[in-house]
Write a protein that holds these residues in place. Sequence first.
Motif, PDB file in Angstrom:
ATOM      1  N   UNK A  90      29.521  35.376  37.513  1.00  0.00           N
ATOM      2  CA  UNK A  90      28.672  34.929  38.622  1.00  0.00           C
ATOM      3  C   UNK A  90      29.328  35.224  39.965  1.00  0.00           C
ATOM      4  N   UNK A  91      30.626  34.997  40.059  1.00  0.00           N
ATOM      5  CA  UNK A  91      31.327  35.278  41.313  1.00  0.00           C
ATOM      6  C   UNK A  91      31.325  36.774  41.612  1.00  0.00           C
ATOM      7  N   UNK A  92      31.545  37.592  40.574  1.00  0.00           N
ATOM      8  CA  UNK A  92      31.546  39.037  40.768  1.00  0.00           C
ATOM      9  C   UNK A  92      30.154  39.538  41.146  1.00  0.00           C
ATOM     10  N   UNK A 138      39.436  39.775  45.113  1.00  0.00           N
ATOM     11  CA  UNK A 138      38.674  38.770  44.367  1.00  0.00           C
ATOM     12  C   UNK A 138      39.348  38.561  43.021  1.00  0.00           C
ATOM     13  N   UNK A 139      39.759  37.329  42.756  1.00  0.00           N
ATOM     14  CA  UNK A 139      40.500  37.041  41.535  1.00  0.00           C
ATOM     15  C   UNK A 139      39.535  36.721  40.390  1.00  0.00           C
ATOM     16  N   UNK A 140      39.737  37.447  39.274  1.00  0.00           N
ATOM     17  CA  UNK A 140      38.937  37.251  38.065  1.00  0.00           C
ATOM     18  C   UNK A 140      39.904  37.119  36.896  1.00  0.00           C
ATOM     19  N   UNK A 144      44.611  37.120  31.330  1.00  0.00           N
ATOM     20  CA  UNK A 144      45.002  38.057  32.372  1.00  0.00           C
ATOM     21  C   UNK A 144      44.268  37.698  33.655  1.00  0.00           C
ATOM     22  N   UNK A 145      44.848  38.082  34.744  1.00  0.00           N
ATOM     23  CA  UNK A 145      44.242  37.864  36.057  1.00  0.00           C
ATOM     24  C   UNK A 145      44.163  39.209  36.760  1.00  0.00           C
ATOM     25  N   UNK A 148      47.057  41.595  38.169  1.00  0.00           N
ATOM     26  CA  UNK A 148      48.012  40.833  38.981  1.00  0.00           C
ATOM     27  C   UNK A 148      48.454  39.580  38.237  1.00  0.00           C
ATOM     28  N   UNK A 149      48.472  39.667  36.911  1.00  0.00           N
ATOM     29  CA  UNK A 149      48.844  38.488  36.141  1.00  0.00           C
ATOM     30  C   UNK A 149      50.242  38.002  36.518  1.00  0.00           C
ATOM     31  N   UNK A 150      51.197  38.916  36.569  1.00  0.00           N
ATOM     32  CA  UNK A 150      52.572  38.517  36.920  1.00  0.00           C
ATOM     33  C   UNK A 150      52.626  37.958  38.336  1.00  0.00           C
ATOM     34  N   UNK A 151      51.921  38.623  39.248  1.00  0.00           N
ATOM     35  CA  UNK A 151      51.914  38.125  40.621  1.00  0.00           C
ATOM     36  C   UNK A 151      51.213  36.785  40.709  1.00  0.00           C
ATOM     37  N   UNK A 152      50.143  36.633  39.942  1.00  0.00           N
ATOM     38  CA  UNK A 152      49.427  35.360  39.938  1.00  0.00           C
ATOM     39  C   UNK A 152      50.325  34.235  39.428  1.00  0.00           C
TER      40      UNK A 152
END
Length: 838
Positions: A212-214, A231-233, A251-252, A277-281
């Motif tokens: 929905x956000x996407x 945009x983070x998903x 995963x992010x 960006x999982x590690x960064x998240x």
Amino acid sequence: MNSFPARNTTHGSSGHAALPEQPGAPTVPATLPDGWEQGSSGTIYDYIRVATFAIGPDGRIAQWSDRAAQFFGVPAAEAVGADPITAFIPRELWQRGRARLERILSGEEWVGTAPYRDLSGAESLAEVYAMPDSADGSATCLAVDLGRLRAIETDLAASEAVIGQTPTGFFLFDTDLKLQRVNAAFATGLGRTPAALQGLAPGDVFRPSDADRLLLALRKVLTGQEPVLDLRISGPARPGHGPAGRDDDQRTWAVSLYRLTAAGGRPIGVAGQVQDVTSRHIAEREAAGVRRSLALLNEASTHIGSTLDLETTAKELLDVIVPQFCDVATVDLYTALLTGDSSLTANPENGELRRVAVSSVVGNAPSVLGSERGGVRVAEAGGTLCYPPRSPHARALRTGRSVVPQPGPDPLLRSTLVVPLVARDQVLGLVQLSRAIGSEPFDAREVAIAEELVARAAVCVDNARLYRREHERALILQRSLLPPGNPAASGLEIARRYLPSNNNTEVGGDWFDVIPLPGSRTALVIGDVMGRGLRAAVAMGQLRTAVRTLAMLDLDPEEVLSALDEIARGLGNDDAEPDRAGAEVYLATCVYAVYDAVKQRCTFANAGHLPPVLLAPGERARMLDVPPGLPLGVGGEPFEEVTVDLPEGAVLGLYTDGLVESRKHQLDEGLKAFRTALTNGSDRLEELCDQVLDELNPHHGEDDIALLMAKVHALPAGSVGDWRLPPEPTSVARAREAACGWLLERGLDELVDTSELLVSELVTNALRHGRGEIRLRLLRDRTMVCEVWDDAYAQPRQRRAQETDEGGRGLQLVSLLAERWGSRRTPKGKIVWFELSL
């Protein structure tokens, strides 16, 4: 075969049957077969430059389209009939161009590149497709701008390389928001193939909330708004593989969306770049957690311990951690700690705890807040409890270390942490923290943060405990130095109040006293030692004792204050000279008043204190004009006395500055309010005291308050017998006769014999050792007092008579038979007196 219709060579034709979009082409029917449609914007001609023209058998331009006119910059009117070689080919290439044109017109089809020059003289390179017509010797030519074509070719190659080879994910959504194309990196991140993703909507790929956000972001970008960046998903790395919900499968991605537009700004879709960006998240989440922890510790440093009250300190801790750190929290302290007992026990089997603070954002959490115990619920603050010996709470109390119990049966709570309150290697209680379902359980870092928070609170709790203990001791000392109950006074009704300050600061040095004096007189004293704390309380006790001692010497008020001033100057340092630098200075204010019930007269002396207040019947309360003098301990100035007659029913008020002065109220305002409260108060002295405090104390309470009030009641008629006797031997008999008759008239027969003997001794001594007129006065109040006056200043002194002495036993006899006796000076001589109990 020539595809151009036959036309007059003097007119340019810009149309062609196979190119319906060209102007001048035959009219196209409104209804076309399936697969055919009218040309519109968004064709290939929006991106490359194309020109179509025809060369006649004579080698001259026979047909010239509008696109050719745009391509070469020459209108059809000028181009038709012109030699294409000389018109558009550089001069140095004319020979080669003429040879090539002759071969084309002879029937040779040719595709190749050729230089050209437009109307402005600029030279470019075009790719030409020449199609000869062998029937009439003409040729149709199609020219494409090679520079523009190579640029498009380069852009396409670059796009293919970026999308196909980069490890970053890319996708393209069409205007219907369906996936049109994805690269391998994006498909691999989702655990699918690129072909399987084509034609899918966001809801077919991502979780509903993220989809929905996407979808909302795609619509915003497609409708012409700014690009959406970062945009983070989130979602599983490989849907359908492994147990759902595992952290290592989640995963992010950071998605950035850009609008794709065709020539003319027409939107054709949305392109997206996807980065894992999982590690960064995770790092950002941990960094945010660290920042929150530091902010929490900083808030705890500024918020916890703002007061020295145990319960308030416990509540301040819960204000910091709920709901910022946990959802439910309680603070339990040993009951002995709250009662001021210094012998705390760390044995949970015997140590009773009291729940002093509770905070919760969970509607009902019985396993944390408490349980039924003896039919009484202990969840609320103030309940007492003892934890079972083998419980995690008891283990935390025994060891002084944090414990993470196993999740209990409470369906509302997910994780619980028990942290003991330890200060100076002593366990004071424990703090229990819990998180509700839906929150993350306590990890190692959060356990360390909780221990640090509780450790800081424990120091504040211990400071509050020590302060409470010292404060209670100081209050006990201070109260023990004040007169107990309502002391009795001749001709006076006494009411007094003492209130410690409201702000839990150190005790002050306020004191008052009521001292009975011989001759139906009463000394009223009120004072205030400057400063606070145990030293002020001790100094107050020393001064009060000195006042009592000086009062028993029956000194005048001014003499009492002068002696007190010397004593106060010597309190600073017993080993140092009072005037030496560095010696501690004790200053105090004091009012000393002596009331004579027989004369209804009061004599005042003031040492820097607030003036007494007098409320006479039928009048408004007023301040008595008593010279203030200097505070005790300053020295150098004598004190003055003022004598005031007090009518029946008058009320005299002595008070300290805590009653009438504060930081928010000026002294004049407080004195006015005090006088108003007295004027409008009750006729009953006790009620009047309460009304004054109710009126003034809520507005102040910053300092200790001492209030001493006395109401005048005249002695009953016949309470005084007064005779004056000449200095002759017959006066002894007359004195005995007058005293016995006075006692018999008042029904005091049991005192007649003793009084007769003692009056005879005192009058005889006045005749032998004094001079001038003799005065005999009998007073009946709580006791019977006999006073004998003479004009000699020499004070009688009791001594032990030897066996051979003929005299010297009179004062020994007085001391044995009377309750007490003594003497005091008068302006013209002395008074010797004794008292007998009624």
